[in-house]
Design a protein around this motif. Structure first.
Motif, PDB file in Angstrom:
ATOM      1  N   SER A  87       8.329   3.986  36.428  1.00  0.00           N
ATOM      2  CA  SER A  87       8.685   4.011  37.255  1.00  0.00           C
ATOM      3  C   SER A  87      10.456   2.864  37.888  1.00  0.00           C
ATOM      4  CB  SER A  87       7.544   3.348  38.208  1.00  0.00           C
ATOM      5  OG  SER A  87       6.975   2.201  37.901  1.00  0.00           O
ATOM      6  N   PHE A  88      11.052   3.681  38.471  1.00  0.00           N
ATOM      7  CA  PHE A  88      12.178   2.817  38.735  1.00  0.00           C
ATOM      8  C   PHE A  88      12.173   2.336  39.893  1.00  0.00           C
ATOM      9  CE2 PHE A  88      16.329   2.285  39.541  1.00  0.00           C
ATOM     10  CZ  PHE A  88      16.894   1.024  39.063  1.00  0.00           C
ATOM     11  N   VAL A  89      12.414   0.703  40.207  1.00  0.00           N
ATOM     12  CA  VAL A  89      12.733  -0.331  41.419  1.00  0.00           C
ATOM     13  C   VAL A  89      14.117  -0.863  41.380  1.00  0.00           C
ATOM     14  CG1 VAL A  89      11.603  -1.470  42.901  1.00  0.00           C
ATOM     15  CG2 VAL A  89      10.190  -0.940  41.027  1.00  0.00           C
ATOM     16  N   GLN A  90      14.783  -0.472  42.130  1.00  0.00           N
ATOM     17  CA  GLN A  90      16.071  -1.084  42.132  1.00  0.00           C
ATOM     18  C   GLN A  90      15.921  -2.228  42.596  1.00  0.00           C
ATOM     19  OE1 GLN A  90      19.416   1.788  43.649  1.00  0.00           O
ATOM     20  NE2 GLN A  90      20.330   0.060  44.052  1.00  0.00           N
ATOM     21  N   LEU A  91      16.488  -3.066  42.542  1.00  0.00           N
ATOM     22  CA  LEU A  91      15.600  -4.273  42.887  1.00  0.00           C
ATOM     23  C   LEU A  91      16.436  -5.180  41.904  1.00  0.00           C
ATOM     24  CD1 LEU A  91      12.466  -5.916  42.784  1.00  0.00           C
ATOM     25  CD2 LEU A  91      14.240  -7.057  42.119  1.00  0.00           C
ATOM     26  N   ASP A  92      17.337  -6.459  42.961  1.00  0.00           N
ATOM     27  CA  ASP A  92      17.877  -7.789  42.308  1.00  0.00           C
ATOM     28  C   ASP A  92      17.466  -8.503  42.419  1.00  0.00           C
ATOM     29  OD1 ASP A  92      19.478  -9.863  42.417  1.00  0.00           O
ATOM     30  OD2 ASP A  92      21.795  -8.761  42.933  1.00  0.00           O
ATOM     31  N   ILE A  93      16.978  -9.302  40.569  1.00  0.00           N
ATOM     32  CA  ILE A  93      16.274 -10.557  40.553  1.00  0.00           C
ATOM     33  C   ILE A  93      16.791 -11.468  41.099  1.00  0.00           C
ATOM     34  CG2 ILE A  93      15.732  -9.341  38.348  1.00  0.00           C
ATOM     35  CD1 ILE A  93      17.785 -11.721  37.107  1.00  0.00           C
ATOM     36  N   SER A  94      18.055 -12.409  41.515  1.00  0.00           N
ATOM     37  CA  SER A  94      17.979 -13.078  42.465  1.00  0.00           C
ATOM     38  C   SER A  94      17.357 -12.730  43.837  1.00  0.00           C
ATOM     39  CB  SER A  94      19.553 -13.299  42.918  1.00  0.00           C
ATOM     40  OG  SER A  94      20.421 -12.368  43.708  1.00  0.00           O
TER      41      SER A  94
ATOM     42  N   ASP B 266      23.385 -16.424  40.135  1.00  0.00           N
ATOM     43  CA  ASP B 266      22.940 -15.785  41.076  1.00  0.00           C
ATOM     44  C   ASP B 266      21.959 -15.521  40.016  1.00  0.00           C
ATOM     45  OD1 ASP B 266      24.001 -16.833  43.324  1.00  0.00           O
ATOM     46  OD2 ASP B 266      25.092 -15.100  43.368  1.00  0.00           O
ATOM     47  N   SER B 267      22.179 -14.615  38.912  1.00  0.00           N
ATOM     48  CA  SER B 267      21.356 -13.479  37.964  1.00  0.00           C
ATOM     49  C   SER B 267      20.918 -13.955  37.020  1.00  0.00           C
ATOM     50  CB  SER B 267      22.752 -12.491  37.686  1.00  0.00           C
ATOM     51  OG  SER B 267      22.150 -11.673  36.752  1.00  0.00           O
ATOM     52  N   ASN B 268      21.834 -15.371  36.637  1.00  0.00           N
ATOM     53  CA  ASN B 268      21.113 -15.967  35.287  1.00  0.00           C
ATOM     54  C   ASN B 268      20.060 -17.014  35.139  1.00  0.00           C
ATOM     55  OD1 ASN B 268      23.426 -14.485  34.120  1.00  0.00           O
ATOM     56  ND2 ASN B 268      24.406 -14.959  32.840  1.00  0.00           N
ATOM     57  N   LEU B 269      20.765 -18.127  35.791  1.00  0.00           N
ATOM     58  CA  LEU B 269      20.287 -18.911  36.748  1.00  0.00           C
ATOM     59  C   LEU B 269      19.089 -18.841  37.683  1.00  0.00           C
ATOM     60  CD1 LEU B 269      22.971 -21.494  36.721  1.00  0.00           C
ATOM     61  CD2 LEU B 269      21.175 -20.823  34.573  1.00  0.00           C
ATOM     62  N   LEU B 270      19.271 -18.517  38.621  1.00  0.00           N
ATOM     63  CA  LEU B 270      18.263 -17.798  40.347  1.00  0.00           C
ATOM     64  C   LEU B 270      17.447 -17.185  39.795  1.00  0.00           C
ATOM     65  CD1 LEU B 270      17.107 -18.360  42.402  1.00  0.00           C
ATOM     66  CD2 LEU B 270      19.009 -17.178  43.614  1.00  0.00           C
ATOM     67  N   GLY B 271      18.649 -15.807  38.765  1.00  0.00           N
ATOM     68  CA  GLY B 271      17.354 -14.480  38.244  1.00  0.00           C
ATOM     69  C   GLY B 271      16.467 -14.719  37.435  1.00  0.00           C
ATOM     70  N   HIS B 272      16.517 -15.993  36.819  1.00  0.00           N
ATOM     71  CA  HIS B 272      15.453 -15.895  35.802  1.00  0.00           C
ATOM     72  C   HIS B 272      14.456 -17.079  36.038  1.00  0.00           C
ATOM     73  CE1 HIS B 272      15.084 -17.214  30.867  1.00  0.00           C
ATOM     74  NE2 HIS B 272      14.120 -17.771  31.234  1.00  0.00           N
ATOM     75  N   LEU B 273      14.974 -17.777  36.860  1.00  0.00           N
ATOM     76  CA  LEU B 273      13.689 -18.951  37.377  1.00  0.00           C
ATOM     77  C   LEU B 273      12.534 -17.550  38.881  1.00  0.00           C
ATOM     78  CD1 LEU B 273      12.213 -21.270  38.348  1.00  0.00           C
ATOM     79  CD2 LEU B 273      14.044 -21.732  40.498  1.00  0.00           C
ATOM     80  N   ASN B 274      13.923 -17.064  39.171  1.00  0.00           N
ATOM     81  CA  ASN B 274      12.155 -15.639  40.123  1.00  0.00           C
ATOM     82  C   ASN B 274      11.087 -15.155  39.013  1.00  0.00           C
ATOM     83  OD1 ASN B 274      13.738 -16.697  42.004  1.00  0.00           O
ATOM     84  ND2 ASN B 274      14.833 -15.041  42.411  1.00  0.00           N
TER      85      ASN B 274
END
Length: 340
Positions: free
Chosen positions: A60-67, A105-113
């Motif tokens: 299954s695919f979900v379009q989602l922003d990890i940030s 946004d992506s590599n720091l905040l996203g990784h933390l999330n």
């Protein structure tokens, strides 16, 4: 791999590596949830076409922003993941110089999330993408995971080093097994349009001039996509554990008293940039128009992976050589873009 069905989260599922990892996991009978924000850093249509290649059964695919903290929290609350393979990131060295906040946004905040999601779900193993770029100003080759990586030359590299540090803290605090993989110049079919192999193929076919950095005196540890994916899949089963005897003063920075590990994942045999270009020229039957120029900001002279730790842990060595890899890349490119 275990014979029982496991549920995986693969972030960056529309990406070059992510899509292939999804296919490999599904072929082994696992359940896979793929997420991706499908941003326009490069051709969105290519990302969508990659997704179409992934079998739909058990996927299954979900379009989602990890940030998005709330979206990631909801995802982990609704699914019971056994393993997480975190490949989503804002990629590109030069782009990080022009658009630094995209990397935060992506590599720091996203990784933390994603780390927080793993903590709440108590996943069995968190495997994530680091990068060979963390070696920065290091001139000693081959690069070993015991080397210092405290002098990055791009913000992208700095964020990847930060990911390793963040992961270690979660391994230490919450006993979450984490493994970072330092990728070395991945290439092959379905590759990224912002990377040299794709750019060279496209421009040579189009009769355009290709830029050759540092006047061609550069070396890259080009690693074929299938070899990268096989390494990732094998690493998932190599779950790090605590080592009470490990000490900062005497232990490798790639291991820890926490359940934490870092590996290089590359071919282990660097190729001169001019030889790589010649391989593409040979496969296309076209000589490139070249613009020789100086080293560019954020670039490094040579990447070269020492992969003995990965081999000892997984028993796997890369199999695809340059000639075969370039042939497959060019064949895919011509077919995908309908070029005779």
């Amino acid at each position: 791999m275990s014979t029982t069905t496991e549920k995986y989260l693969v972030t960056g599922a529309a990406g070059f590596i992510g899509a292939e990892v999804c296919k490999k996991l599904l072929a082994k009978g696992n359940q896979v949830v793929g997420i991706d924000n499908i941003n326009d850093y490069y051709d969105v249509n290519l990302k969508k076409e990659r997704l179409k290649q992934i079998p739909t059964e058990n996927f299954s695919f979900v379009q989602l922003d990890i940030s998005s903290r709330s979206d990631v929290e909801k995802l982990f609350q609704s699914e019971n993941f056994d393993f997480v393979i975190h490949l989503a990131a804002q990629a590109g060295v030069r782009y990080s110089i022009e658009n630094p906040h995209a990397y935060a946004d992506s590599n720091l905040l996203g990784h933390l999330n994603i780390l927080e999601g793993c903590r709440s779900a108590r996943v069995k193993h968190f495997v994530y993408a680091s990068s060979s770029s963390v070696y920065g100003l290091n001139e000693k080759t081959p690069f070993e995971t015991s080397d210092s990586v405290d002098h990055p030359v791009s913000l992208y590299a700095a964020t990847k080093k930060s990911n390793e540090l963040m992961s270690h803290s979660y391994s230490h605090l919450y006993n979450i097994p984490t493994t970072g993989l330092r990728f070395f110049t991945v290439y092959g079919p379905w590759g990224r349009p912002d990377m040299a192999p794709f750019i060279f193929t496209k421009k040579i076919l189009g009769g355009q001039v290709i830029d050759v950095n540092n006047n061609g005196d550069m070396w890259r540890d080009f690693t074929y996509i299938d070899d990268i994916v096989e390494g990732i899949i094998r690493v998932v089963d190599v779950i790090p554990s605590r080592d009470k005897d490990w000490k900062v003063e005497s232990g490798s920075p790639a291991t820890s008293s926490a359940p934490y590990a870092v590996y290089n994942i590359g071919h282990g045999s660097p190729v001169n940039l001019m030889d790589f270009i010649k391989a593409i020229e040979s496969e296309l039957g076209i000589e490139a128009n070249k613009n020789f120029r100086e080293m560019q900001p954020g670039d490094v002279y040579k990447t070269y992976a020492d992969t003995k730790d990965l081999f000892e842990a997984t028993g796997y060595k890369p199999k695809v050589g340059l000639t075969e890899g370039v042939k497959n890349l060019v064949s895919w490119y011509k077919d995908f873009y309908d070029i005779d």
